[in-house]
Design an enzyme around this catalytic site. Structure first.
Site, PDB file in Angstrom:
ATOM      1  N   PHE A 129      68.902  45.308  15.996  1.00 17.91           N
ATOM      2  CA  PHE A 129      69.740  46.233  16.773  1.00 17.91           C
ATOM      3  C   PHE A 129      71.107  46.347  16.100  1.00 17.91           C
ATOM      4  O   PHE A 129      71.792  45.348  15.910  1.00 17.91           O
ATOM      5  CB  PHE A 129      69.933  45.787  18.231  1.00 17.91           C
ATOM      6  CG  PHE A 129      70.791  46.757  18.997  1.00 17.91           C
ATOM      7  CD1 PHE A 129      70.263  47.960  19.441  1.00 17.91           C
ATOM      8  CD2 PHE A 129      72.134  46.501  19.216  1.00 17.91           C
ATOM      9  CE1 PHE A 129      71.058  48.888  20.114  1.00 17.91           C
ATOM     10  CE2 PHE A 129      72.938  47.427  19.882  1.00 17.91           C
ATOM     11  CZ  PHE A 129      72.396  48.618  20.338  1.00 17.91           C
ATOM     12  N   ASP A 217      75.478  41.744  10.141  1.00 19.17           N
ATOM     13  CA  ASP A 217      75.987  42.257  11.413  1.00 19.17           C
ATOM     14  C   ASP A 217      76.275  41.047  12.308  1.00 19.17           C
ATOM     15  O   ASP A 217      75.362  40.470  12.892  1.00 19.17           O
ATOM     16  CB  ASP A 217      74.935  43.188  12.021  1.00 19.17           C
ATOM     17  CG  ASP A 217      75.330  43.713  13.400  1.00 19.17           C
ATOM     18  OD1 ASP A 217      76.241  43.129  14.017  1.00 19.17           O
ATOM     19  OD2 ASP A 217      74.704  44.679  13.864  1.00 19.17           O
ATOM     20  N   LYS A 246      82.447  43.166  19.421  1.00 20.38           N
ATOM     21  CA  LYS A 246      82.384  42.450  20.694  1.00 20.38           C
ATOM     22  C   LYS A 246      83.512  41.457  20.997  1.00 20.38           C
ATOM     23  O   LYS A 246      84.489  41.815  21.624  1.00 20.38           O
ATOM     24  CB  LYS A 246      81.008  41.790  20.828  1.00 20.38           C
ATOM     25  CG  LYS A 246      79.887  42.839  20.959  1.00 20.38           C
ATOM     26  CD  LYS A 246      78.632  42.272  21.548  1.00 20.38           C
ATOM     27  CE  LYS A 246      77.686  43.352  22.026  1.00 20.38           C
ATOM     28  NZ  LYS A 246      76.806  43.918  21.024  1.00 20.38           N
TER      29      LYS A 246
HETATM   30  C1  LIG Z   1      76.458  45.195  20.460  1.00 24.64           C
HETATM   31  C2  LIG Z   1      75.933  45.238  19.089  1.00 24.64           C
HETATM   32  C3  LIG Z   1      76.109  46.370  18.275  1.00 24.64           C
HETATM   33  C4  LIG Z   1      76.731  47.650  18.776  1.00 24.64           C
HETATM   34  O1  LIG Z   1      78.049  47.504  19.177  1.00 24.64           O
HETATM   35  P1  LIG Z   1      78.769  48.695  20.029  1.00 24.64           P
HETATM   36  O2  LIG Z   1      80.177  48.202  20.170  1.00 24.64           O
HETATM   37  O3  LIG Z   1      78.034  48.789  21.313  1.00 24.64           O
HETATM   38  O4  LIG Z   1      78.656  49.928  19.225  1.00 24.64           O
HETATM   39  C5  LIG Z   1      75.654  46.305  16.976  1.00 24.64           C
HETATM   40  N1  LIG Z   1      75.060  45.203  16.499  1.00 24.64           N
HETATM   41  C6  LIG Z   1      74.872  44.098  17.250  1.00 24.64           C
HETATM   42  C7  LIG Z   1      74.238  42.899  16.653  1.00 24.64           C
HETATM   43  C8  LIG Z   1      75.293  44.086  18.568  1.00 24.64           C
HETATM   44  O5  LIG Z   1      75.075  43.017  19.327  1.00 24.64           O
END
Ligand SMILES: *Cc1c(COP(=O)(O)O)cnc(C)c1O
Length: 389
Positions: A129, A217, A246
């Protein structure tokens, strides 16, 4: 009040909060809840931290926004802090996780372009994701994210998370076109799935050998969540590119893309940008978040309480017919159930005053603030045990 004027991208619980402090939230009736979601791994230092309240109100009274047409002192300070902590060399700031990953994907394109690859490809993982923009959605896996949005950008190759044989196969097939690999060190949305031992190290070597960018990520795993500043630090490696969001702003929107020297310089004036990105408020808040984590020893606390929580859950739920697996690192913990339970998050809140997240229908995901203490560990264990009985 109805939500009829909102697009239904979410199905929120019939629960709404009016204030928070530390690990606790209060609803409009004054009922208290223990927050083991932290706004999805966002409020890592807890709600309404007094130092953040001061930083936000002071900065609001000084200056919120001037744009990147001018240099921004807090942005430079934050970049210095993050590069020192990560071992990477330069940062770019924007406002969300998806945007940070878009910056990384643009760096991958530039990296390929510089190497003379006409249509560069990025390797991504099954069950990944990475966000909801067109590019990050294409990099993500799973029908719930992608269904109905075709055609998506197709410049991705997908392999099994942890599968080195699959990586070898696509390397042989596409080696001339691959520019980078993008992955989460622990897959969050798909149920707290850590990379198998040795996988990140092997991937690091593979990327170095083939001249690919290793792009991590760390939007969910970063900023102390796993008991280190960044999850890659458990593995003794450094990626070429890392994305954050986050927990970086503890609720003030900010995202970051960091890169090592030689990669960061692929961006030149005009090749990328963000109107709001890196504004004085968000960057001062993020600097303060880093101070708080350091001064309150929250990395150590997340590691210790996380291990404690894992142990206690494993003991209490040992042999439970509905529990398939309990896993995680630091305060990022997943409890995989044998089958979906109805209304699990709702019942946890209503019956036990505990806020949890359930992902993929049957994986309880615990992401409490990094300030969690031993007593609160027991509260979580007790509530989850009762919930599953
Ligand atoms: C939450 C998340 C995203 C997306 O972040 P947004 O601020 O909602 O765009 C991307 N990668 C990972 C691993 C995430 O947990």
């Amino acid at each position: 009040m109805t939500a009829a004027c909102l697009m239904s991208t979410y199905q929120p619980l019939a629960l709404s909060f009016t204030r928070g402090l530390g690990t606790r939230l209060w609803d409009q009736h004054g009922r208290e809840y223990l927050d083991a979601v932290a706004g999805v791994a966002v409020t890592n230092v807890g709600h309404s931290h007094p130092r953040l309240v001061t930083a936000i109100s002071e900065q609001a009274g000084l200056l919120l926004h001037t744009s990147n047409l001018y240099s921004i002192d807090w942005q430079q300070r934050l970049a210095r802090r993050l590069t020192q902590l990560s071992g990477l060399d330069r940062a770019f700031f924007n406002n969300s996780g998806a945007e940070a990953n878009e910056a990384a994907l643009k760096l991958a394109r530039l990296h390929g372009w510089k190497k003379g690859i006409e249509q560069p490809l990025v390797v991504v993982m099954e069950n990944a994701f990475h966000g909801r923009t067109l590019g990050t959605m294409a990099a993500s896996d799973g029908p719930s994210v992608r269904l109905g949005f075709q055609r998506l950008p197709g410049d991705f190759l997908r392999v099994g998370f942890g599968d080195l044989d699959a990586l070898e196969r696509i390397t042989q097939q596409f080696s001339a076109r691959i520019a980078a690999v993008l992955l989460e060190p622990i897959q969050g949305e798909s149920g707290v799935l850590p990379a198998p031992p040795g996988y990140l190290k092997a991937l690091r070597d593979h990327c170095t050998r083939h001249g690919w960018l290793m792009m991590l990520d760390e939007i969910q795993t970063g900023i102390g969540r796993t008991g280190a500043w960044f999850a890659f630090q458990h593995e003794g490696i450094v990626p070429d590119v890392m994305t954050l969001a986050k927990g970086l702003g503890n609720g003030i929107p900010i995202g970051a893309c960091l890169a090592r020297a030689g990669v960061a310089e692929l961006f030149t004036p005009g090749s990328h940008g963000s109107t709001f990105g890196g504004n004085p408020l968000a960057c001062r808040v993020a600097c303060t978040v880093l101070d708080i984590i350091h001064e309150q020893g929250l990395l150590q606390n997340a590691a210790r309480q996380g291990e404690h929580l894992l142990d206690r859950l494993r003991i209490e739920l040992d042999g439970h017919l509905q529990v398939r697996a309990i896993r995680g690192k630091g305060l990022m913990i997943g409890i995989e159930l044998a089958s979906p339970y109805r209304d699990l998050a709702h019942r946890a809140a209503q019956e036990h005053g505990l806020l949890i997240n359930v992902t993929r229908g049957k994986i309880i995901r615990l992401l409490p603030p990094l300030t969690l203490d031993a007593r609160e560990v027991e509260m979580i264990v007790r509530a989850i045990t009762r919930l599953l009985d």
